[in-house]
Design a protein around this motif. Structure first.
Motif, PDB file in Angstrom:
ATOM      1  N   ALA A  79       0.257   2.968   6.273  1.00  0.00           N
ATOM      2  CA  ALA A  79       0.799   2.272   4.610  1.00  0.00           C
ATOM      3  C   ALA A  79       1.448   1.790   4.212  1.00  0.00           C
ATOM      4  O   ALA A  79       2.465   2.288   5.463  1.00  0.00           O
ATOM      5  N   ASP A  80       2.487   0.784   3.842  1.00  0.00           N
ATOM      6  CA  ASP A  80       3.880   0.492   3.375  1.00  0.00           C
ATOM      7  C   ASP A  80       4.586   1.143   2.901  1.00  0.00           C
ATOM      8  O   ASP A  80       6.161   0.498   4.322  1.00  0.00           O
ATOM      9  N   ILE A  81       4.490   1.869   2.791  1.00  0.00           N
ATOM     10  CA  ILE A  81       5.621   2.830   2.054  1.00  0.00           C
ATOM     11  C   ILE A  81       4.798   4.673   1.917  1.00  0.00           C
ATOM     12  O   ILE A  81       3.325   4.318   0.764  1.00  0.00           O
ATOM     13  N   ILE A  82       5.307   5.731   2.616  1.00  0.00           N
ATOM     14  CA  ILE A  82       5.170   6.669   2.178  1.00  0.00           C
ATOM     15  C   ILE A  82       6.236   7.064   1.050  1.00  0.00           C
ATOM     16  O   ILE A  82       7.451   7.365   1.583  1.00  0.00           O
ATOM     17  N   LEU A  83       5.783   7.875   0.230  1.00  0.00           N
ATOM     18  CA  LEU A  83       6.523   8.787  -0.523  1.00  0.00           C
ATOM     19  C   LEU A  83       6.301  10.061  -0.566  1.00  0.00           C
ATOM     20  O   LEU A  83       5.244  10.027  -0.696  1.00  0.00           O
ATOM     21  N   VAL A  84       7.134  11.068  -0.215  1.00  0.00           N
ATOM     22  CA  VAL A  84       6.958  12.400  -0.037  1.00  0.00           C
ATOM     23  C   VAL A  84       7.596  12.628  -0.640  1.00  0.00           C
ATOM     24  O   VAL A  84       8.822  12.833  -0.830  1.00  0.00           O
ATOM     25  N   LYS A 102       1.099  -0.875   0.284  1.00  0.00           N
ATOM     26  CA  LYS A 102      -0.076   0.004   0.130  1.00  0.00           C
ATOM     27  C   LYS A 102       0.926   1.190  -0.203  1.00  0.00           C
ATOM     28  O   LYS A 102       1.756   1.158   1.561  1.00  0.00           O
ATOM     29  N   VAL A 103       0.605   1.715  -0.700  1.00  0.00           N
ATOM     30  CA  VAL A 103       1.756   3.335  -1.575  1.00  0.00           C
ATOM     31  C   VAL A 103       1.649   4.511  -1.183  1.00  0.00           C
ATOM     32  O   VAL A 103       0.104   4.616  -1.727  1.00  0.00           O
ATOM     33  N   ALA A 104       1.796   5.096  -0.261  1.00  0.00           N
ATOM     34  CA  ALA A 104       0.724   6.367  -0.077  1.00  0.00           C
ATOM     35  C   ALA A 104       2.010   7.168  -1.133  1.00  0.00           C
ATOM     36  O   ALA A 104       2.833   7.476  -0.497  1.00  0.00           O
ATOM     37  N   ILE A 105       1.091   8.259  -1.400  1.00  0.00           N
ATOM     38  CA  ILE A 105       1.673   9.537  -1.812  1.00  0.00           C
ATOM     39  C   ILE A 105       1.938  10.796  -0.927  1.00  0.00           C
ATOM     40  O   ILE A 105       0.631  10.789  -1.195  1.00  0.00           O
ATOM     41  N   VAL A 106       3.000  11.833  -0.488  1.00  0.00           N
ATOM     42  CA  VAL A 106       1.708  12.810  -0.075  1.00  0.00           C
ATOM     43  C   VAL A 106       3.217  13.845  -0.340  1.00  0.00           C
ATOM     44  O   VAL A 106       4.186  13.814  -1.376  1.00  0.00           O
ATOM     45  N   GLY A 107       2.235  14.933  -0.446  1.00  0.00           N
ATOM     46  CA  GLY A 107       3.013  16.235  -0.247  1.00  0.00           C
ATOM     47  C   GLY A 107       2.284  17.069  -1.118  1.00  0.00           C
ATOM     48  O   GLY A 107       1.509  17.643  -1.315  1.00  0.00           O
ATOM     49  N   PRO A 108       3.663  18.492  -1.021  1.00  0.00           N
ATOM     50  CA  PRO A 108       2.537  20.052  -1.031  1.00  0.00           C
ATOM     51  C   PRO A 108       1.609  20.001  -2.807  1.00  0.00           C
ATOM     52  O   PRO A 108       2.263  19.013  -3.450  1.00  0.00           O
ATOM     53  N   THR A 109       0.851  21.285  -3.245  1.00  0.00           N
ATOM     54  CA  THR A 109      -0.044  21.344  -4.099  1.00  0.00           C
ATOM     55  C   THR A 109       1.197  21.000  -4.919  1.00  0.00           C
ATOM     56  O   THR A 109       2.050  22.013  -5.158  1.00  0.00           O
ATOM     57  N   GLY A 110       1.707  20.812  -6.424  1.00  0.00           N
ATOM     58  CA  GLY A 110       2.318  20.904  -7.152  1.00  0.00           C
ATOM     59  C   GLY A 110       3.141  19.866  -7.086  1.00  0.00           C
ATOM     60  O   GLY A 110       4.158  20.355  -8.275  1.00  0.00           O
ATOM     61  N   ALA A 111       3.718  19.275  -6.247  1.00  0.00           N
ATOM     62  CA  ALA A 111       4.665  18.731  -5.713  1.00  0.00           C
ATOM     63  C   ALA A 111       5.197  17.425  -7.057  1.00  0.00           C
ATOM     64  O   ALA A 111       5.847  16.624  -7.456  1.00  0.00           O
ATOM     65  N   GLY A 112       4.008  16.487  -7.564  1.00  0.00           N
ATOM     66  CA  GLY A 112       3.521  16.181  -8.870  1.00  0.00           C
ATOM     67  C   GLY A 112       3.462  14.808  -8.526  1.00  0.00           C
ATOM     68  O   GLY A 112       3.637  13.863  -9.563  1.00  0.00           O
ATOM     69  N   ASN A 154      -4.375  -7.383  -1.104  1.00  0.00           N
ATOM     70  CA  ASN A 154      -4.045  -8.351  -1.663  1.00  0.00           C
ATOM     71  C   ASN A 154      -3.936  -7.403  -3.118  1.00  0.00           C
ATOM     72  O   ASN A 154      -3.840  -7.903  -3.651  1.00  0.00           O
ATOM     73  N   HIS A 155      -3.759  -5.679  -3.435  1.00  0.00           N
ATOM     74  CA  HIS A 155      -3.536  -5.259  -4.275  1.00  0.00           C
ATOM     75  C   HIS A 155      -2.835  -4.566  -4.256  1.00  0.00           C
ATOM     76  O   HIS A 155      -2.365  -4.116  -2.755  1.00  0.00           O
ATOM     77  N   THR A 156      -2.337  -4.111  -5.376  1.00  0.00           N
ATOM     78  CA  THR A 156      -0.784  -3.177  -5.110  1.00  0.00           C
ATOM     79  C   THR A 156      -2.162  -1.992  -5.284  1.00  0.00           C
ATOM     80  O   THR A 156      -2.488  -1.550  -6.551  1.00  0.00           O
ATOM     81  N   SER A 157      -1.178  -0.806  -4.857  1.00  0.00           N
ATOM     82  CA  SER A 157      -2.787   0.308  -4.678  1.00  0.00           C
ATOM     83  C   SER A 157      -1.850   1.574  -4.320  1.00  0.00           C
ATOM     84  O   SER A 157      -1.051   2.043  -3.410  1.00  0.00           O
ATOM     85  N   PHE A 158      -1.583   2.476  -4.862  1.00  0.00           N
ATOM     86  CA  PHE A 158      -1.234   3.937  -4.440  1.00  0.00           C
ATOM     87  C   PHE A 158      -2.251   4.979  -4.581  1.00  0.00           C
ATOM     88  O   PHE A 158      -3.701   5.307  -5.066  1.00  0.00           O
ATOM     89  N   ILE A 159      -2.064   6.165  -3.078  1.00  0.00           N
ATOM     90  CA  ILE A 159      -2.904   6.771  -2.832  1.00  0.00           C
ATOM     91  C   ILE A 159      -2.383   7.835  -2.923  1.00  0.00           C
ATOM     92  O   ILE A 159      -1.574   8.397  -1.592  1.00  0.00           O
ATOM     93  N   ILE A 160      -3.304   8.601  -3.369  1.00  0.00           N
ATOM     94  CA  ILE A 160      -2.806  10.187  -2.764  1.00  0.00           C
ATOM     95  C   ILE A 160      -4.153  10.487  -2.069  1.00  0.00           C
ATOM     96  O   ILE A 160      -5.399  10.766  -1.639  1.00  0.00           O
ATOM     97  N   ALA A 161      -3.409  11.457  -1.325  1.00  0.00           N
ATOM     98  CA  ALA A 161      -4.075  12.185   0.130  1.00  0.00           C
ATOM     99  C   ALA A 161      -4.034  13.284   0.706  1.00  0.00           C
ATOM    100  O   ALA A 161      -2.776  14.065   0.883  1.00  0.00           O
ATOM    101  N   HIS A 162      -4.963  14.240   0.924  1.00  0.00           N
ATOM    102  CA  HIS A 162      -4.667  16.176   1.471  1.00  0.00           C
ATOM    103  C   HIS A 162      -4.194  15.201   2.888  1.00  0.00           C
ATOM    104  O   HIS A 162      -3.268  15.633   3.861  1.00  0.00           O
TER     105      HIS A 162
END
Lengths: 590, 601
Positions: free
Chosen positions: B564-569, B391-401, B548-556
């Motif tokens: 999440a298993d990995i948080i990508l900042v 479970k991958v979480a992607i966080v970061g400010p607006t415009g981070a990509g 059981n799914h590889t998941s990408f989560i973008i959240a405010h």
């Protein structure tokens, strides 16, 4: 629709009467022109004595009458333009004024989009119809009746030919309308449908592609496309009958009149064949003039259904009584102790079955900070909306300083209560015009908001940091709906607008959710410092925003389920704890 | 002042010159495009032209008719029989003219429909072939108006206007020929007076154009004022600004009144002038014809015929002007449509036949680079390896990509450098369709279409007929009960009338993703538009979805991604930190800052 025409002013009516007179005069002139043709015909065919000078003289009269007739129609066009424009300007003004008196309830009932259409497009439809109607509607019947009467005076046989011609025109038009009318009204619906399908495809383009649903969408589009095209082809074919028929009738009428005229002469039904020959020439002209003006009439009538629908939609707005009306209060402006009180307040939307708010009782001390929190649809926004009378309580009383809000004038109420809505609204103009928006009344009457007050308000609202960086400062331009500012900036400007009014009571209706956490915090700190003494009501989603309030009301399904300070509520109120936990999940916990 | 006007005239001619080639270029394209309809169009033209000639031929017989009537007046006993003969000929001519015109209109209506339907279909096909970037920079309304308004304008002009043009030109030219054959002097009189009338109309139109422009401008001002203040109604009311706003409105309304009656007057003039034109031509023929008859130069029948011919000549002139206007408008519209059809399409991928079966969901980004515009990188150098099922979480400010990353992963956009691999296969070797097949998606704006709940849930997966699958998904998403409360349950049509809240809509899209059951999942800001209590429901549904799914989560809201298993900042297109929630907090870096700012008060 007809009621709209009671809105003509006295001057308009007078002008219309003049127009009617001119139309009658114009018809007379126009029908007289061919009369000279008879004279010319008689002279040149030897039916009467005369020389070439007489031909020129009658010709001159024809020119004179034709010019005079044109002058009357030009004046009628002028009157039509003046009358319909001032009429529609008046309607537009009344509709705009009426909408200004509406409360949010009426706005929602109509929907903003629909009100905009009613004030703009619908008024234009009425305008276009009125201008054409004045020119054509009166003229065509007068022309037809007069011309037929003139023909009848000479030969009933020829008048029957003319009447048959008009009848044919009307019958064909009626058949076309009868056949095509359902299809005609379907055009808009099918176009909307096609638009809807295309719009769905475009707005959901990511989902469409993620689901490989391009063909699925294409099939939907093809179906809508086919339905629309099929319908349009039928409508076009029905209308395609009309123009050729009109051209046919114009020519056929002339031939028919000659044919029947020849028969009248041949069968000896006329005593003066020479004169009758002259009349024949005149009547061919009459018949084309009549057919032509009927054509015009039909073209205008095509616009009628649309104008009627528009007129009805406008009248709906004008007939609506605003549900929230201010009292004509002469009581001097005193806030008394400034406490706010809700007594047994219930609220439900008109026509709804269930209450949005039930049995609300609360009182807020002057100068305190009070918050309302709860899930979507719990009624927290509706509750604070009752104070500035965006809605009125269905029953129960809302009081400020012991006076019921319904007993105050709206101006007075709005001077004391500042309301910041959830979505920031900016108007085109400058930052200053936005912040100093509206006017205030004080003991000394109306007063303006000064530049200093504007700057001070911007500073408190944390907007000065970006406004001061703009080249023109507070005179910088704001484009429509404030497109040139970000969401957070707009929200801060909207807050500044209310702060500049220095109201004793300020309501933040979910205003802070659009701000990032950091700005939210600094803003609240500044408010606490600069607005000491003001009563503040906050509707919020984030617990963080309201943690330090004097009193927090927790709402659920239109009722106040609990109230107290943050710490108290955490202990005693499950709903509050649930909200809090959803935002503050403890470390490591799920 | 004068200089100004001169300037303006110059500008106008420049614009005219610039327009001219594009008018012809546009029409060349339109004509080429309408090749499949050449035959019916040609027949329509021919019939319309023949009809016009029949009308003129018939009318020229009026001369004899009138002369015989006059002979009848003088006592010729056989005259009426001749009149009847001519009458029958005229009935045949005019009757055939009517029939031919009907057929012509019937044919061309079919052509209009045909051109309209194929143009729209081609635009719609095109929509599916354009890269997503096009839609990110073009407003929906713009594309929509090409689908409806522009195609309508083209097909209408293409057919009706041209038929009208052909018929009118034939009739006008034919009338000139017939008139000259009959009598040159009267012909000149008819043509000159008509042209004087026409010139008059032209002058008035040019003079009045500025009033029309002014009226449009004033109308736009009033409309935008209305729109602005109706939208901000609550603010106007609560700020005591009604009077101020009404005052402004009255000013604008007054301006509009002024330009409105002027333009209304000028357009109202058209009818009197047209009538006058007809009248004056008629009068001129009466005078000159009268004199000629008096002198014995022509018979009376000629004069009577010219009374009609002058009308048959004048009317088509107005038609020609009108159809030219239509064609001008169509040229503009067609430029927009053909430009759209000529937009660059996505690469052809028919050669990419690789297909992934039994995907585990291992994803690898290697040195990925990307920018929407050349020279403006959004993703600089992105590398990460994600084990299957995490479970991958992607966080970061607006415009981070963050969203860009998802766009690349789904092949909505193509990477400009580096590679993305799924289960070791580069997505460059997979077609967009097969990539899309691997993903389930839940986005911030909850897209549902007008159709039944079932259709929405099964979206393009109609092969799933088992109702249990559907029910399992909606139960897991916690929306089954809600659907049951709808008037027709799963068969309820979702449109504006059905009240479905933002939260419920979101749960429906989650259920839709569950039904698809793809090995990889993307959840892009799925909870940001709902309140926190509904969010919990959605959160629970999403947790079930991601098992059981590889998941990408973008959240405010950072609370949603703590497990999440990995948080990508991300910041400025790069990963600045990565790890589990606790690790990142302990580190006290960018993430810890971001996280703490939401609790500080």
């Amino acid at each position: 629709m007809l009621r709209l025409f009671t809105m003509f002013s006295k001057r308009d009516w007078l002008l219309l009467v003049i127009a009617c007179g001119l139309i009658v005069l114009g018809v007379w002139l126009e029908l007289t022109v061919p009369e000279f043709l008879r004279e010319i015909t008689l002279i040149v065919t030897g039916g009467r004595d005369g020389d070439i000078g007489d031909v020129w003289r009658y010709g001159g009269l024809m020119v004179g009458f034709a010019v005079a007739s044109m002058i009357t129609t030009v004046i009628v066009a002028f009157i039509a333009a003046i009358v319909s424009s001032s009429h529609s300007a008046r309607i537009r003004q009344r509709v705009f004024g009426k909408v200004g008196e509406f409360s949010l309830g009426e706005m929602k009932k109509f929907s903003i989009a629909s009100l905009i259409t009613r004030s703009t497009n619908d008024v234009n439809q009425v305008n276009i119809f009125t201008i054409m109607a004045i020119q054509v509607l009166i003229r065509a019947p007068i022309m037809a009746i007069w011309a037929i009467m003139k023909i009848v005076g000479v030969s009933w046989e020829l008048s029957i030919v003319t009447i048959i011609g008009i009848a044919l025109l009307v019958i064909v038009m009626t058949i076309i309308i009868a056949v095509g009318v359902t299809k005609f009204f379907k055009i808009q619906k099918l176009t909307d449908n096609l638009n809807q399908v295309a719009r769905e495809n475009l707005t959901g383009i990511r989902v469409v592609r993620a689901y490989n649903a391009q063909d699925f969408e294409q099939n939907k589009f093809d179906k809508a496309n086919k339905d629309l095209t099929k319908n349009n082809v039928t409508v076009n074919r029905a209308l395609g009958v009309f123009w050729p028929f009109f051209g046919f009738l114009m020519s056929a009428m002339t031939a028919a009149i000659y044919w029947v005229g020849s028969w009248v002469i041949d069968s000896g039904r006329t005593d003066e064949p020479m004169y009758f020959f002259g009349d024949l020439m005149v009547f061919t002209q009459y018949s084309s003039q009549v057919i032509f003006s009927f054509m015009m009439l039909i073209m205008v009538l095509v616009f009628f259904p649309r104008a009627m629908v528009s007129g009805r939609r406008i009248m709906e707005v004008l007939r609506t009584k605003p549900s929230v009306v201010g009292a004509k209060s002469e009581v001097p402006l005193k806030m008394g102790n400034g406490n706010i009180e809700f007594r047994n307040v219930n609220f439900k939307y008109p026509g709804a079955e269930e209450n949005v708010l039930s049995n609300i009782n609360l009182s807020v001390k002057k100068g305190s900070r009070v918050a309302f929190i709860g899930g979507t649809g719990c009624g927290k926004s509706t509750l604070v909306n009752l104070l500035p009378r965006i809605y009125d309580a269905t029953c129960g009383d809302v009081l400020i300083g012991g006076r019921c809000v319904k007993d105050m004038s709206l101006e007075e109420l709005n001077t004391h209560v500042g309301y910041v809505p959830q979505t920031a609204t900016l108007f085109s103009g400058t930052i200053k015009s936005n912040v100093a928006f509206g006017h205030l009344i004080s003991e000394n009457g109306a007063r303006e908001i000064t530049d200093d007050e504007v700057v001070q308000a911007l500073k408190t609202a944390q907007a000065w940091e970006f406004v001061s960086k703009l080249e023109d400062g507070i005179n910088s331009e704001v484009s429509q709906v404030g497109k040139n500012f970000s969401g957070g900036q707009k929200q801060r400007l909207a807050i500044a607008r209310i702060l500049a009014r220095k109201p004793e009571i300020i309501i933040f209706d979910d205003t802070f959710s659009a701000l990032d956490y950091k700005t939210d915090r600094t803003l609240r700190t500044a408010l606490a410092k600069d607005l000491a003494g003001a009563t503040i009501l906050i509707v919020a989603q984030r617990v963080g925003t309201i943690k330090d309030c004097d009193q927090i009301y927790v709402m659920d399904k239109g009722r106040i389920v609990s109230f107290g300070r943050h710490e108290e509520l955490l202990k005693k109120c499950d709903v509050y704890k649930e909200i809090n936990d959803s935002q503050f999940l403890k470390e490591g916990g799920k | 002042m004068e200089e100004n006007e001169l300037e303006q005239v110059k500008e106008e001619t420049v614009v005219e010159n610039a327009k001219k080639p594009s008018f012809f270029v546009a029409w060349k394209k339109i004509i080429r495009y309408s090749r499949p309809w050449y035959v019916p169009t040609a027949f329509s033209f021919i019939f319309a032209a023949i009809a016009a000639i029949l009308l003129l031929l018939g009318t020229s017989r009026i001369e004899d008719m009138v002369d015989y009537i006059f002979a009848g007046v003088l006592g010729d006993p056989g005259a009426h029989t001749r009149v009847v003969e001519i009458g029958i000929v005229l009935a045949i001519f005019y009757g055939s003219m009517l029939v031919l015109n009907f057929i012509s209109q019937f044919l061309i209506a079919g052509v209009v429909g045909g051109i309209g339907i194929t143009l729209r279909r081609r635009i719609s096909h095109k929509v599916n072939k354009l890269p997503l970037g096009y839609f990110d920079k073009t407003p929906v309304g713009d594309t929509l108006s090409r689908v409806t308004n522009d195609t309508d304008t083209i097909s209408q002009a293409m057919s009706f206007a041209i038929v009208q043009f052909v018929a009118a030109v034939t009739q006008a030219l034919g009338a000139i020929v017939f008139m000259f054959i009959m009598n040159w002097l009267l012909a000149v009189v008819a043509i000159v007076t008509s042209f004087i009338g026409f010139a008059l109309t032209g002058i008035i139109m040019t003079k009045s154009q500025k009033h029309f422009d002014k009226q449009q401008e004033d109308l736009a001002k009033v409309n935008s004022h209305i729109e602005e203040y109706y939208t901000g109604h609550t603010v106007v009311r609560t700020c005591n600004a009604s009077k101020q706003v009404s005052g402004e409105f009255d000013e604008l309304n007054k301006e509009l009144y002024n330009s409105n009656w002027k333009s209304g007057f000028f357009s109202g003039l058209m009818m009197p002038i047209m009538m006058f034109m007809a009248q004056i031509g008629f009068v001129a023929i009466c005078i000159v014809g009268g004199v000629l008859v008096f002198n014995g130069t022509i018979g009376f029948g000629v004069m009577a015929t010219f009374m009609i011919f002058v009308r048959l000549f004048t009317w088509p002139l107005a038609d020609i002007a009108e159809s030219l206007q239509h064609m001008q408008r169509a040229a503009a519209a067609s430029t927009r449509v053909f430009d759209f059809l000529a937009e660059e399409e996505m690469e052809d991928e028919s050669n990419l036949t690789a297909n992934l079966e039994n995907v585990k969901g291992q994803v690898e980004f290697t040195n990925v680079q990307f920018g929407y515009k050349d020279g403006v990188p959004v993703i600089n150098n992105f590398s990460v390896s994600i084990p299957a099922g995490s479970k991958v979480a992607i966080v970061g400010p607006t415009g981070a990509g963050k969203t860009t990353l998802v766009n690349l992963l789904m092949k909505f956009y193509k990477v400009s450098g580096g590679d993305i691999k799924i289960d070791g296969v580069s997505i460059n070797d997979l077609s967009r369709e097969s990539v899309a097949r691997l993903f389930g998606m839940v986005l911030q704006d909850t897209w549902l279409f007008e159709g039944t709940v079932r259709e929405n849930l099964l979206y393009n997966n109609a092969h799933i007929v088992d109702h249990e699958v559907l029910k399992d998904a909606t139960k897991a998403a916690g929306i089954h009960h809600f659907i049951k409360t709808l008037p027709k349950g799963y068969e309820t049509i979702l449109d504006e009338k059905t009240s479905v809240s933002a939260g419920e809509r979101q749960l429906l899209t989650i259920a839709r993703a569950m039904v698809k059951n793809a090995p990889l999942l993307i959840l892009d800001e799925a909870t940001s538009s709902v309140d926190t209590r509904t969010e919990i429901l959605i959160q629970e549904a999403m947790d079930k979805l991601t098992i059981n799914h590889t998941s990408f989560i973008i959240a405010h809201r950072l609370s949603t991604i703590k497990n999440a298993d990995i948080i990508l900042v991300m910041n400025h297109g790069d990963i600045v930190e990565s790890g589990r929630h606790e690790e990142l907090l302990d580190k006290g870096g960018f993430y810890a800052d971001l996280y703490n700012s939401q609790f500080a008060s």
